[in-house]
Scaffold this active site. Structure first.
Site, PDB file in Angstrom:
ATOM      1  N   HIS A  38       0.832  -1.202   0.000  1.00 32.05           N
ATOM      2  CA  HIS A  38       0.000   0.000   0.000  1.00 32.05           C
ATOM      3  C   HIS A  38       0.872   1.260   0.000  1.00 32.05           C
ATOM      4  O   HIS A  38       2.078   1.203  -0.226  1.00 32.05           O
ATOM      5  CB  HIS A  38      -1.000  -0.031   1.149  1.00 32.05           C
ATOM      6  CG  HIS A  38      -1.695  -1.360   1.253  1.00 32.05           C
ATOM      7  ND1 HIS A  38      -2.654  -1.770   0.345  1.00 32.05           N
ATOM      8  CD2 HIS A  38      -1.514  -2.400   2.112  1.00 32.05           C
ATOM      9  CE1 HIS A  38      -3.037  -3.003   0.667  1.00 32.05           C
ATOM     10  NE2 HIS A  38      -2.366  -3.399   1.719  1.00 32.05           N
ATOM     11  N   GLU A  94      -1.979   0.330   8.007  1.00 27.37           N
ATOM     12  CA  GLU A  94      -1.107  -0.703   7.468  1.00 27.37           C
ATOM     13  C   GLU A  94       0.016  -0.087   6.645  1.00 27.37           C
ATOM     14  O   GLU A  94       1.166  -0.557   6.682  1.00 27.37           O
ATOM     15  CB  GLU A  94      -1.923  -1.668   6.606  1.00 27.37           C
ATOM     16  CG  GLU A  94      -1.103  -2.799   6.015  1.00 27.37           C
ATOM     17  CD  GLU A  94      -1.916  -3.696   5.109  1.00 27.37           C
ATOM     18  OE1 GLU A  94      -1.343  -4.680   4.612  1.00 27.37           O
ATOM     19  OE2 GLU A  94      -3.107  -3.403   4.883  1.00 27.37           O
ATOM     20  N   HIS A 135       3.041  -6.839   4.781  1.00 27.11           N
ATOM     21  CA  HIS A 135       1.638  -6.499   5.008  1.00 27.11           C
ATOM     22  C   HIS A 135       1.243  -6.778   6.450  1.00 27.11           C
ATOM     23  O   HIS A 135       1.989  -7.396   7.217  1.00 27.11           O
ATOM     24  CB  HIS A 135       0.731  -7.317   4.080  1.00 27.11           C
ATOM     25  CG  HIS A 135       0.832  -6.926   2.640  1.00 27.11           C
ATOM     26  ND1 HIS A 135       0.073  -5.925   2.096  1.00 27.11           N
ATOM     27  CD2 HIS A 135       1.612  -7.413   1.639  1.00 27.11           C
ATOM     28  CE1 HIS A 135       0.382  -5.784   0.816  1.00 27.11           C
ATOM     29  NE2 HIS A 135       1.315  -6.676   0.520  1.00 27.11           N
ATOM     30  N   GLU A 173       1.954 -11.528   6.016  1.00 25.00           N
ATOM     31  CA  GLU A 173       0.978 -10.807   6.830  1.00 25.00           C
ATOM     32  C   GLU A 173       1.464 -10.946   8.268  1.00 25.00           C
ATOM     33  O   GLU A 173       1.387 -12.021   8.867  1.00 25.00           O
ATOM     34  CB  GLU A 173      -0.416 -11.423   6.680  1.00 25.00           C
ATOM     35  CG  GLU A 173      -0.971 -11.371   5.261  1.00 25.00           C
ATOM     36  CD  GLU A 173      -1.546 -10.020   4.891  1.00 25.00           C
ATOM     37  OE1 GLU A 173      -1.488  -9.103   5.739  1.00 25.00           O
ATOM     38  OE2 GLU A 173      -2.040  -9.878   3.756  1.00 25.00           O
TER      39      GLU A 173
END
Length: 316
Positions: free
Chosen positions: A106, A143, A198, A280
């Site tokens: 992101h 995030e 992430h 993650e």
């Protein structure tokens, strides 16, 4: 099983060794129940050493428990440059000559560019949004901020090992890059390893980390067949060192307690031609995981665990 990794200078003081509980965690015994009990007991500490490769298995996510991972693929720009963020000159060290690309998931500016990040790009198997805004903790820690912070810490650690480190974005562009561009950055750098950072946005009570591996895809412009094997090796080593350094357990809601998940729907993996995995690091929507993810000391451990996994992979 023991885990051995490279000798990093520990940037942060570690909490005391937990003896049998830490050994049990580092062994990464398959099974969500045991892993979760250890996670609850040990919390955020972990100090074991070893080979850095976890004996873990992969599984496809169950539809009912799948995390919101479509929100997890990096972003876009109207005219992609495919130019990674510059790295400092490589130092002498065991990784001199190796290229590592870190992909911070992101971008903090994505939310200001909805039309750009919502445009679709070809990921080989189908089309998908250029990127998403990512998730956040209930208190608003995003995030995108988390991934950049961990990426910066990793860059410092890996450059000390002699690696040339490139970031797909460094908060130095208004949004993006798109998922297809992120893959091209690693490909054009001829990276020896790429890791996309992430944090998940699943339901409260869902805890732990998981590493996402590329599945065998051969469709359109995607062909991952040559990288499936080395990417699994990379992912297992990252998972093993992440457990050992952070004390975190594998996800209790995806991966059947293995810490590994194989997917074929992520453009950043489908379009890669070099070994690549996603991690993650935890679930931002769970209060206990959020307490770890928002801790600078824990993020340093996360960066070190992932970096040690990369070093273990590159040194063989």
């Amino acid at each position: 099983m023991s885990y051995a990794g490279p000798d990093f200078e520990p940037p942060q003081p570690r909490r005391p060794r937990r003896g049998p509980l830490t050994v049990a965690l580092a062994a990464l015994v398959p099974g969500a129940l045991l892993g979760w009990l250890v996670y609850e007991t040990v919390g955020g500490s972990g100090d074991d050493g070893g080979s850095g490769r976890a004996t873990v298995r992969s599984s496809s996510p169950a539809a009912s428990n799948a995390p919101s991972d479509d929100a997890k693929e990096p972003s876009a720009s109207p005219e992609p440059t495919d130019t990674p963020s510059a790295s400092a000159p490589a130092a002498s060290g065991p990784l001199k000559g190796k290229v590592v690309v870190i992909d911070p998931g992101h971008n903090p500016g994505n939310f200001q560019h909805p039309s750009e990040i919502n445009r679709t790009v070809d990921i080989g198997t189908n089309s998908k949004e250029c990127d998403t805004t990512g998730t956040s903790t209930n208190d608003g820690y995003t995030e995108a901020k988390f991934t950049l912070d961990v990426a910066h810490r990793m860059r410092t650690l890996l450059e000390k090992q002699g690696a040339t480190v490139k970031l797909t974005q460094d908060g130095d562009r208004p949004f993006g890059p798109c998922v297809d561009e992120r893959a091209r950055i690693g490909n054009r750098a001829k990276a020896d390893a790429v890791v996309s950072i992430h944090a998940d946005g699943s339901g409260a009570g869902n805890r732990g980390f998981h590493v996402i591996l590329p599945g065998a895809v051969h469709a359109g412009g995607a062909d991952t067949r040559a990288i499936v094997g080395p990417s699994r090796d990379l992912g297992e080593r990252v998972a093993g060192r992440f457990v050992a350094v952070t004390g975190s357990a594998p996800s209790n809601y995806i991966g059947d307690g293995s810490g590994l998940v194989t997917r074929k729907d992520l453009g950043g993996l489908n379009l890669s031609t070099v070994p690549k995995v996603f991690i993650e690091c935890g679930n931002m929507r769970d209060s206990k995981d959020a307490a770890l993810l928002t801790s600078g000391a824990w993020r340093q451990k996360a960066a070190q665990g992932i970096s040690e996994g990369i070093v273990s992979f590159l040194r063989g």
